[in-house]
Scaffold this active site. Structure first.
Site, PDB file in Angstrom:
ATOM      1  N   ALA A  50       9.955  -6.745  -0.488  1.00  0.00           N
ATOM      2  CA  ALA A  50       9.178  -5.536  -0.166  1.00  0.00           C
ATOM      3  C   ALA A  50      10.107  -4.400   0.263  1.00  0.00           C
ATOM      4  O   ALA A  50      10.492  -3.552  -0.553  1.00  0.00           O
ATOM      5  CB  ALA A  50       8.150  -5.841   0.923  1.00  0.00           C
ATOM      6  N   CYS A 101      -2.088  -9.399   6.201  1.00  0.00           N
ATOM      7  CA  CYS A 101      -1.969  -8.057   6.776  1.00  0.00           C
ATOM      8  C   CYS A 101      -2.430  -8.070   8.240  1.00  0.00           C
ATOM      9  O   CYS A 101      -3.548  -8.453   8.536  1.00  0.00           O
ATOM     10  CB  CYS A 101      -2.805  -7.059   5.985  1.00  0.00           C
ATOM     11  SG  CYS A 101      -2.663  -5.387   6.647  1.00  0.00           S
ATOM     12  N   ASN A 115       8.900 -14.953   1.154  1.00  0.00           N
ATOM     13  CA  ASN A 115       8.959 -13.506   1.405  1.00  0.00           C
ATOM     14  C   ASN A 115       9.406 -13.260   2.846  1.00  0.00           C
ATOM     15  O   ASN A 115       9.143 -14.071   3.725  1.00  0.00           O
ATOM     16  CB  ASN A 115       7.553 -12.894   1.144  1.00  0.00           C
ATOM     17  CG  ASN A 115       7.424 -11.463   1.648  1.00  0.00           C
ATOM     18  OD1 ASN A 115       6.575 -11.179   2.512  1.00  0.00           O
ATOM     19  ND2 ASN A 115       8.235 -10.565   1.144  1.00  0.00           N
ATOM     20  N   LYS A 168      -1.481 -14.970  -0.291  1.00  0.00           N
ATOM     21  CA  LYS A 168      -0.282 -14.579   0.468  1.00  0.00           C
ATOM     22  C   LYS A 168      -0.597 -14.721   1.951  1.00  0.00           C
ATOM     23  O   LYS A 168      -1.532 -14.098   2.447  1.00  0.00           O
ATOM     24  CB  LYS A 168       0.108 -13.138   0.133  1.00  0.00           C
ATOM     25  CG  LYS A 168       1.337 -12.617   0.886  1.00  0.00           C
ATOM     26  CD  LYS A 168       1.880 -11.357   0.206  1.00  0.00           C
ATOM     27  CE  LYS A 168       3.030 -10.728   0.974  1.00  0.00           C
ATOM     28  NZ  LYS A 168       2.587  -9.874   2.085  1.00  0.00           N
ATOM     29  N   VAL A 184       0.864  -1.171   0.000  1.00  0.00           N
ATOM     30  CA  VAL A 184       0.000   0.000   0.000  1.00  0.00           C
ATOM     31  C   VAL A 184       0.907   1.228   0.000  1.00  0.00           C
ATOM     32  O   VAL A 184       1.951   1.235   0.668  1.00  0.00           O
ATOM     33  CB  VAL A 184      -0.932  -0.035   1.234  1.00  0.00           C
ATOM     34  CG1 VAL A 184      -1.598   1.302   1.471  1.00  0.00           C
ATOM     35  CG2 VAL A 184      -1.974  -1.136   1.071  1.00  0.00           C
TER      36      VAL A 184
HETATM   37  C1  FNR Z   1       3.483  -4.087   3.101  1.00  0.00           C
HETATM   38  N1  FNR Z   1       3.030  -5.411   3.075  1.00  0.00           N
HETATM   39  C2  FNR Z   1       1.845  -5.710   2.431  1.00  0.00           C
HETATM   40  N2  FNR Z   1       1.458  -7.017   2.287  1.00  0.00           N
HETATM   41  C3  FNR Z   1       0.356  -7.328   1.574  1.00  0.00           C
HETATM   42  O1  FNR Z   1       0.045  -8.517   1.435  1.00  0.00           O
HETATM   43  N3  FNR Z   1      -0.413  -6.348   1.029  1.00  0.00           N
HETATM   44  C4  FNR Z   1      -0.107  -5.020   1.139  1.00  0.00           C
HETATM   45  O2  FNR Z   1      -0.804  -4.167   0.594  1.00  0.00           O
HETATM   46  C5  FNR Z   1       1.043  -4.677   1.905  1.00  0.00           C
HETATM   47  N4  FNR Z   1       1.414  -3.354   2.086  1.00  0.00           N
HETATM   48  C6  FNR Z   1       2.657  -3.053   2.606  1.00  0.00           C
HETATM   49  C7  FNR Z   1       3.111  -1.731   2.620  1.00  0.00           C
HETATM   50  C8  FNR Z   1       4.392  -1.433   3.057  1.00  0.00           C
HETATM   51  C9  FNR Z   1       4.881  -0.015   3.022  1.00  0.00           C
HETATM   52  C10 FNR Z   1       5.235  -2.475   3.531  1.00  0.00           C
HETATM   53  C11 FNR Z   1       6.643  -2.193   4.023  1.00  0.00           C
HETATM   54  C12 FNR Z   1       4.770  -3.772   3.577  1.00  0.00           C
HETATM   55  C13 FNR Z   1       3.902  -6.520   3.520  1.00  0.00           C
HETATM   56  C14 FNR Z   1       4.910  -6.876   2.439  1.00  0.00           C
HETATM   57  O3  FNR Z   1       4.279  -7.272   1.239  1.00  0.00           O
HETATM   58  C15 FNR Z   1       5.856  -8.008   2.906  1.00  0.00           C
HETATM   59  O4  FNR Z   1       5.104  -9.162   3.159  1.00  0.00           O
HETATM   60  C16 FNR Z   1       6.632  -7.647   4.151  1.00  0.00           C
HETATM   61  O5  FNR Z   1       7.093  -6.310   4.121  1.00  0.00           O
HETATM   62  C17 FNR Z   1       7.829  -8.593   4.336  1.00  0.00           C
HETATM   63  O6  FNR Z   1       8.755  -8.485   3.268  1.00  0.00           O
HETATM   64  P1  FNR Z   1      10.161  -7.710   3.453  1.00  0.00           P
HETATM   65  O7  FNR Z   1       9.814  -6.279   3.774  1.00  0.00           O
HETATM   66  O8  FNR Z   1      10.858  -8.354   4.605  1.00  0.00           O
HETATM   67  O9  FNR Z   1      10.854  -7.847   2.138  1.00  0.00           O
END
Ligand code: FNR
Length: 364
Positions: A265, A136, A241, A179, A26
């Site tokens: 991410a 989430c 992930n 996810k 997001v």
């Molecule tokens: C997220 N994440 C996330 N997950 C998801 O399923 N839908 C979403 O819309 C979001 N939005 C989101 C916004 C921001 C700013 C962050 C930092 C994270 C979670 C993301 O997809 C991921 O699962 C986690 O951040 C873990 O991965 P990393 O950051 O360790 O690479």
């Protein structure tokens, strides 16, 4: 060697195997951020979670100024619009039909099979897959039974996936994925994953943290091999992930744990060139990444507030220009400040198109 079992990949869908992909985010996963990730070699990009009810009722139209397809709706009743002001529709979802073709996965926030299908139907012809967010942890998601709350209601989660598989796959010929996060024990996770992979999905992403874990806590790899095995037995691609830093690290991790792909991410939010292999140049300097981001922001007429937010992610806090971002009130000012003389003409056009005063120096 035994033949690899695969849930059939629909004709317009994607096989998630061997892919290093941009995570759904997001705010940080709007169109210019996704184009930037693709520019630096992301194999697929997930769009930001979009809640079923906010998608339902939108109108799809081609926007010739930005070259995008937009899903828009009238501003909600009760929003403050000054008398006489032009009422602009709000953009709920925006994609680039050529640059994202075959690469974009729409992620849906939902807790209801019917609403999920209604929302998915609106975008299914324009995307390469539909993903359900079951990870989430934020209260705005979980209080409505969406996101990580679905991990505790597996009947509902399976019903949502089955409804999407039954109603979207045959008509639009794209795949459905989910996810999730890991649960407290490997046994609990295994029970859940066995059910999910039997719903007809073609991909499963596992964020290797439990729901209560904060982003700063290191991801846990202990359950990953088991999850990869359950997915492989069922013929479903498994994407890992959590704390994946770059393409090269992703290649090592996928080998080590026997998963099919990896999703990035946070590190991509900071510098999208993490998707570029060392052999192809590796991490690009932030100055290159920021300029490329601005090019895409201007090309797609991205919302100014979102562009400014992304600049504060992409520009290191220590860089002297970091503090100069927030006072800027127009694309023109941003380009002047960063010294992008070649982009100023386009910046003026975009400012005017977005009803921004290009000459607003922002020093009031
Ligand atoms: C997220 N994440 C996330 N997950 C998801 O399923 N839908 C979403 O819309 C979001 N939005 C989101 C916004 C921001 C700013 C962050 C930092 C994270 C979670 C993301 O997809 C991921 O699962 C986690 O951040 C873990 O991965 P990393 O950051 O360790 O690479």
């Amino acid at each position: 060697t035994s033949e690899l079992k695969k849930v059939p990949i629909p004709r317009r869908g994607v096989d998630y195997r061997g892919k290093i992909v941009l995570a759904p985010m997001v705010r940080s996963g709007e169109l210019p951020s996704r184009l930037l990730a693709l520019h630096y070699g992301a194999d697929l990009v997930w769009g930001p979670e979009t809640v079923d009810r906010s998608m339902i009722g939108t109108t799809r139209r081609y926007n010739s100024e930005s070259g995008t397809i937009d899903w828009t709706r009238k501003p909600s009743q009760g929003s403050k619009i000054p008398p006489g002001a032009e009422v602009k529709d709000s953009i709920i979802y925006r994609i680039h039909p050529e640059k994202e073709a075959g690469k974009l996965i729409f992620q849906i926030g939902t807790s209801n099979p019917d609403l999920a299908v209604q929302a998915a139907r609106l975008v299914a012809a324009d995307v390469a897959g539909i993903d359900v967010n079951a990870g989430c942890p934020k209260p705005f998601s979980t209080h409505d039974g969406m996101g990580a709350a679905l991990l505790k209601t597996p009947d509902k989660l399976c019903a949502i996936l089955e409804a999407l598989v039954a109603n979207i796959v045959p008509e639009f010929e794209i795949g459905i994925s989910v996810k999730i996060r890991i649960l407290e024990t490997a046994e609990l996770t295994e029970t859940l994953v066995r059910r999910l992979v039997a719903t007809g999905i073609t991909g499963l992403t596992v964020h290797c943290r439990t729901t209560p874990m904060r982003p700063r806590e290191r991801a846990i790899r202990g359950q990953l091999r088991m999850i990869a095995n359950v997915c492989r037995e069922a013929g479903v691609a498994c994407i890992m992930n959590g704390d994946v830093g770059s393409r090269d690290e992703a290649m090592k991790l996928t080998q080590e744990f026997g998963v099919d792909g990896a999703m990035i991410a946070t590190q991509a939010e900071k510098n999208s060139s993490v998707f570029r292999a060392e052999a192809d140049g590796g991490l690009a300097p932030w100055t290159d990444v920021v300029k490329q981001y601005i090019r895409y922001g201007l090309e797609t007429e991205n919302k100014f507030g979102n562009t400014k937010f992304m600049l504060t992610q992409l520009i290191p806090g220590k860089a002297p220009v970091y503090r100069e971002i927030s006072p800027c009130k127009s694309y023109t000012r941003i380009c002047e400040m960063l010294g992008y003389d070649d982009l100023i003409e386009r910046a003026r056009e975009v400012d005017l198109s977005l009803d921004i005063d290009p000459d607003n120096a922002g020093k009031k």
